[in-house]
Scaffold this motif. Structure first.
Motif, mmCIF file in Angstrom:
data_model
loop_
_atom_site.group_PDB
_atom_site.id
_atom_site.type_symbol
_atom_site.label_atom_id
_atom_site.label_comp_id
_atom_site.label_asym_id
_atom_site.label_seq_id
_atom_site.Cartn_x
_atom_site.Cartn_y
_atom_site.Cartn_z
ATOM 1 N N ALA A 88 -11.242 11.312 -16.590
ATOM 2 C CA ALA A 88 -11.255 10.284 -17.631
ATOM 3 C C ALA A 88 -10.980 10.898 -19.006
ATOM 4 O O ALA A 88 -10.169 10.374 -19.775
ATOM 5 N N GLU A 89 -11.632 11.996 -19.307
ATOM 6 C CA GLU A 89 -11.424 12.644 -20.603
ATOM 7 C C GLU A 89 -10.002 13.185 -20.742
ATOM 8 O O GLU A 89 -9.430 13.147 -21.821
ATOM 9 N N PHE B 286 -4.079 6.358 -23.356
ATOM 10 C CA PHE B 286 -4.263 4.904 -23.463
ATOM 11 C C PHE B 286 -4.550 4.453 -24.894
ATOM 12 O O PHE B 286 -4.426 3.270 -25.195
ATOM 13 N N VAL B 287 -4.915 5.374 -25.759
ATOM 14 C CA VAL B 287 -5.220 5.030 -27.143
ATOM 15 C C VAL B 287 -3.937 4.551 -27.822
ATOM 16 O O VAL B 287 -2.918 5.229 -27.793
ATOM 17 N N GLY B 288 -4.006 3.350 -28.393
ATOM 18 C CA GLY B 288 -2.841 2.800 -29.094
ATOM 19 C C GLY B 288 -1.781 2.199 -28.188
ATOM 20 O O GLY B 288 -0.709 1.839 -28.664
ATOM 21 N N MET B 289 -2.049 2.095 -26.891
ATOM 22 C CA MET B 289 -1.077 1.523 -25.961
ATOM 23 C C MET B 289 -0.840 0.052 -26.337
ATOM 24 O O MET B 289 -1.798 -0.701 -26.496
ATOM 25 N N PRO B 290 0.409 -0.352 -26.512
ATOM 26 C CA PRO B 290 0.696 -1.728 -26.920
ATOM 27 C C PRO B 290 0.087 -2.759 -25.969
ATOM 28 O O PRO B 290 0.256 -2.684 -24.758
ATOM 29 N N GLY B 291 -0.651 -3.693 -26.554
ATOM 30 C CA GLY B 291 -1.243 -4.782 -25.787
ATOM 31 C C GLY B 291 -2.579 -4.467 -25.145
ATOM 32 O O GLY B 291 -3.269 -5.363 -24.676
ATOM 33 N N LEU B 292 -2.972 -3.193 -25.110
ATOM 34 C CA LEU B 292 -4.249 -2.813 -24.499
ATOM 35 C C LEU B 292 -5.345 -2.870 -25.558
ATOM 36 O O LEU B 292 -5.280 -2.174 -26.566
ATOM 37 N N ARG B 293 -6.340 -3.709 -25.321
ATOM 38 C CA ARG B 293 -7.458 -3.815 -26.255
ATOM 39 C C ARG B 293 -8.523 -2.770 -25.972
ATOM 40 O O ARG B 293 -9.123 -2.217 -26.876
ATOM 41 N N ARG B 294 -8.777 -2.518 -24.684
ATOM 42 C CA ARG B 294 -9.842 -1.600 -24.302
ATOM 43 C C ARG B 294 -9.652 -1.213 -22.845
ATOM 44 O O ARG B 294 -9.145 -1.981 -22.050
ATOM 45 N N LYS B 295 -10.086 -0.005 -22.501
ATOM 46 C CA LYS B 295 -10.081 0.432 -21.107
ATOM 47 C C LYS B 295 -11.398 1.126 -20.818
ATOM 48 O O LYS B 295 -11.847 1.963 -21.585
ATOM 49 N N TYR B 296 -12.006 0.738 -19.702
ATOM 50 C CA TYR B 296 -13.241 1.368 -19.239
ATOM 51 C C TYR B 296 -12.906 2.241 -18.042
ATOM 52 O O TYR B 296 -12.308 1.767 -17.083
ATOM 53 N N PHE B 297 -13.298 3.502 -18.098
ATOM 54 C CA PHE B 297 -13.173 4.412 -16.971
ATOM 55 C C PHE B 297 -14.552 4.441 -16.317
ATOM 56 O O PHE B 297 -15.542 4.727 -16.992
ATOM 57 N N SER B 298 -14.635 4.178 -15.032
ATOM 58 C CA SER B 298 -15.952 4.234 -14.385
ATOM 59 C C SER B 298 -15.837 4.762 -12.962
ATOM 60 O O SER B 298 -14.752 4.774 -12.368
ATOM 61 N N TYR B 299 -16.988 5.186 -12.460
ATOM 62 C CA TYR B 299 -17.042 5.768 -11.119
ATOM 63 C C TYR B 299 -18.391 5.449 -10.491
ATOM 64 O O TYR B 299 -19.437 5.604 -11.130
#
Length: 114
Positions: A43-44, A50-63
């Motif tokens: 994830a790190e 993903f930072v600044g990706m057009p149209g993406l407001r937020r992304k959660y990485f989980s496991y």
């Protein structure tokens, strides 16, 4: 005496309060022997892409270690922006990063409670 209205949402966070969004949930089984730390490292390592990706407001990485399952949740501005996750090149990157076959679910946000 009339009850007071709640404060207006902070305009800086208005996009978080709007139910006009599309979620994409990507699930896949992690390889045998993968640890929480392994998944945190992944994830790190890829987070900045993903930072600044057009149209993406937020992304959660989980496991989920109990299920050995990666569950990543994307919040997109709309369905058109969310279509990126179905792109064969994007899916290939998911396979390469997690060494597994992703199951992708697209859903429209109906309401938000925070």
């Amino acid at each position: 005496m009339r009850p007071s209205l709640p404060p207006s949402p902070d305009p800086a966070h208005e996009h978080l309060m709007s139910p006009q969004a599309t979620l994409v949930i990507v699930r896949l089984r992690a390889a045998a022997g993968v640890t929480m730390e392994d998944m945190r490292d992944v994830a790190e390592r890829v987070r900045e892409s993903f930072v600044g990706m057009p149209g993406l407001r937020r992304k959660y990485f989980s496991y989920s270690p109990e299920r050995r399952e990666v569950v990543n949740v994307y919040v997109w501005r709309d369905r058109a922006a969310a279509a990126l996750v179905s792109d064969p090149g994007f899916v290939a990157k998911i396979r390469a990063v997690y060494a597994g076959e992703p199951e992708i679910t697209v859903a429209e946000v109906l309401a938000i409670a925070e």
